[in-house]
Design an enzyme around this catalytic site. Structure first.
Site, mmCIF file in Angstrom:
data_model
loop_
_atom_site.group_PDB
_atom_site.id
_atom_site.type_symbol
_atom_site.label_atom_id
_atom_site.label_comp_id
_atom_site.label_asym_id
_atom_site.label_seq_id
_atom_site.Cartn_x
_atom_site.Cartn_y
_atom_site.Cartn_z
ATOM 1 N N GLY A 156 51.532 8.964 4.503
ATOM 2 C CA GLY A 156 52.667 8.290 5.096
ATOM 3 C C GLY A 156 53.809 9.273 5.343
ATOM 4 N N CYS A 157 54.649 8.956 6.307
ATOM 5 C CA CYS A 157 55.730 9.887 6.660
ATOM 6 C C CYS A 157 56.798 9.958 5.566
ATOM 7 C CB CYS A 157 56.349 9.509 8.004
ATOM 8 S SG CYS A 157 56.938 7.806 8.116
ATOM 9 N N ASN A 158 57.225 8.799 5.029
ATOM 10 C CA ASN A 158 58.190 8.818 3.929
ATOM 11 C C ASN A 158 57.589 9.462 2.681
ATOM 12 O OD1 ASN A 158 60.298 7.369 5.309
ATOM 13 N ND2 ASN A 158 59.095 5.518 5.030
ATOM 14 N N VAL A 159 56.307 9.242 2.505
ATOM 15 C CA VAL A 159 55.586 9.854 1.383
ATOM 16 C C VAL A 159 55.645 11.376 1.483
ATOM 17 C CG1 VAL A 159 53.340 10.085 0.255
ATOM 18 C CG2 VAL A 159 54.031 7.892 1.246
ATOM 19 N N ALA A 161 57.836 13.357 3.057
ATOM 20 C CA ALA A 161 59.161 13.911 2.788
ATOM 21 C C ALA A 161 59.497 13.869 1.304
ATOM 22 C CB ALA A 161 60.207 13.157 3.597
#
EC number: 1.2.1.38
Length: 364
Positions: A156-159, A161
């Site tokens: 995941g993208c938030n994961v 970062a």
């Protein structure tokens, strides 16, 4: 050498579109099939006019029959849509799922945050992820699991970062595991391309910031905790040894994530100098070409990573509060999704890891 043929499902969405943009300029891949749902029969020039190389392609239906017969298949589909389809795909093709269906290792975590059918965990596509240490104390990376794999789960993208910002602290025991807090500023493309009031009306979005997925409900939480467990050298089943207060906030920008992640210092960290703490991040990202630890005193900005597969990282200490604070800025569609997927594909196929990718951003 002939190029690898690629089929992309979900080709007209943001994640699929970014994958196509990167693949169109990649020296070793040729996009030969694009698939969708509501856009079937339409020309790609309508949906991706910024990629002229793909103008001659027509969107086909998202079925196994359409996708099979290609060397590489990328699934940029909504969560829950790729699991059943993946079971029908050619076992000899390299398949990358950009959704969540194959990220989590523990069914209990899937049941708590997603629900529905639970699918087999695939090789996790974050090459720089720390997954423990070897007998000599050197970091073991997820990169080592990627060569030759046929199934890749894109993070995941938030994961991405949050993990990249804070995994050095977790790996070295510098923070209290039960006190991690992550606040993220997220561009609107992170909310997807579906027409919703929150990401459709410019009159409401452009002058406003909006939190979402609050109160411990965001679906990326179990994946982050899974990564932190691995960074500490623990199995995914030990993810409950960590807690994470996680609050993403949509901001009026099309791309980018700025993660601010902090936790109380452990006794070990409290006895270290600021320079010694910074050296932990230096060691963690030494030789990791897409990881850019910024000079001391310089903070990451999302405007500097747009269009790149880089992560700009910084760490500071707040001695008055007794906390370590780490930052990461990434392009949610590139480093956070499609760029990281291509990086993992490169490794899986024995290509140069940086082929078709850049760590140069587009500014202003």
């Amino acid at each position: 050498m002939a190029k690898y043929t690629v089929a992309v499902a979900g080709a007209t969405g943001y994640a699929g579109g970014e994958a196509l943009r990167i693949l169109a300029a990649h020296p070793d891949f040729e996009v030969t099939c694009v698939a969708g749902h509501s856009s079937v029969g339409e020309s790609m020039v309508k949906h991706m006019p910024h990629i002229p190389q793909l103008a001659s392609l027509t969107v086909e239906d998202t079925t196994a029959d359409v996708l099979n017969g290609h060397d590489v298949i990328i699934l940029a589909l909504p969560h829950g849509a790729s699991g059943a389809l993946a079971a029908e795909l050619d076992p000899n093709a390299v398949v990358v799922d950009l959704g969540a269906d194959h990220r989590l290792e523990e069914q209990a975590a899937w049941d708590d945050f997603y629900g529905g059918d639970f699918y087999e965990h695939w090789t996790y596509g974050m090459p720089e992820l720390i997954v423990g240490k070897d007998a000599d104390g050197a970091y073991v990376r997820q990169r080592e699991a990627l060569p030759g794999t046929k199934r890749i789960a894109g993070p995941g993208c938030n994961v991405t970062a949050t993990t990249l910002a804070f995994q050095p602290a977790v790996a070295e025991g510098l923070v209290e595991q039960k006190g991690i807090v992550a606040d993220l500023v997220v561009g609107y493309s992170g909310a997807g391309k579906a027409l919703k009031r929150t990401n459709l009306l410019a009159s409401e979005a452009l002058q406003s910031a909006l939190p979402y997925g609050v109160g411990g409900t965001h679906r990326h939480i179990p994946e982050i905790l899974q990564n932190f467990a691995h960074a500490a050298g623990l199995p995914a089943s030990a993810a409950n040894e960590f807690t994470l207060g996680f609050t993403p906030v949509l901001a009026p920008m099309s791309r980018g994530i700025l993660a601010v992640v902090s936790a109380p210092m452990s006794a070990k960290a409290a006895a270290m100098s600021d320079d010694e703490i910074r050296a932990v991040w230096t060691k963690a990202y030494e030789g990791q070409d897409f990881m850019v630890l910024l000079p001391e005193g310089m903070l990451p900005a999302t405007g500097n990573i747009v269009g790149s597969n880089a992560a700009h990282i910084q760490v500071v200490t707040d001695r008055r509060a007794g906390r370590i604070i780490a930052f990461a800025a990434i392009d949610n569609l590139n480093r956070g999704t499609a760029g990281q997927a291509v990086q993992s594909l490169n490794i899986a196929l024995g290509l140069p890891e940086d082929a078709g990718l850049t760590k140069i951003g587009v500014a202003p």
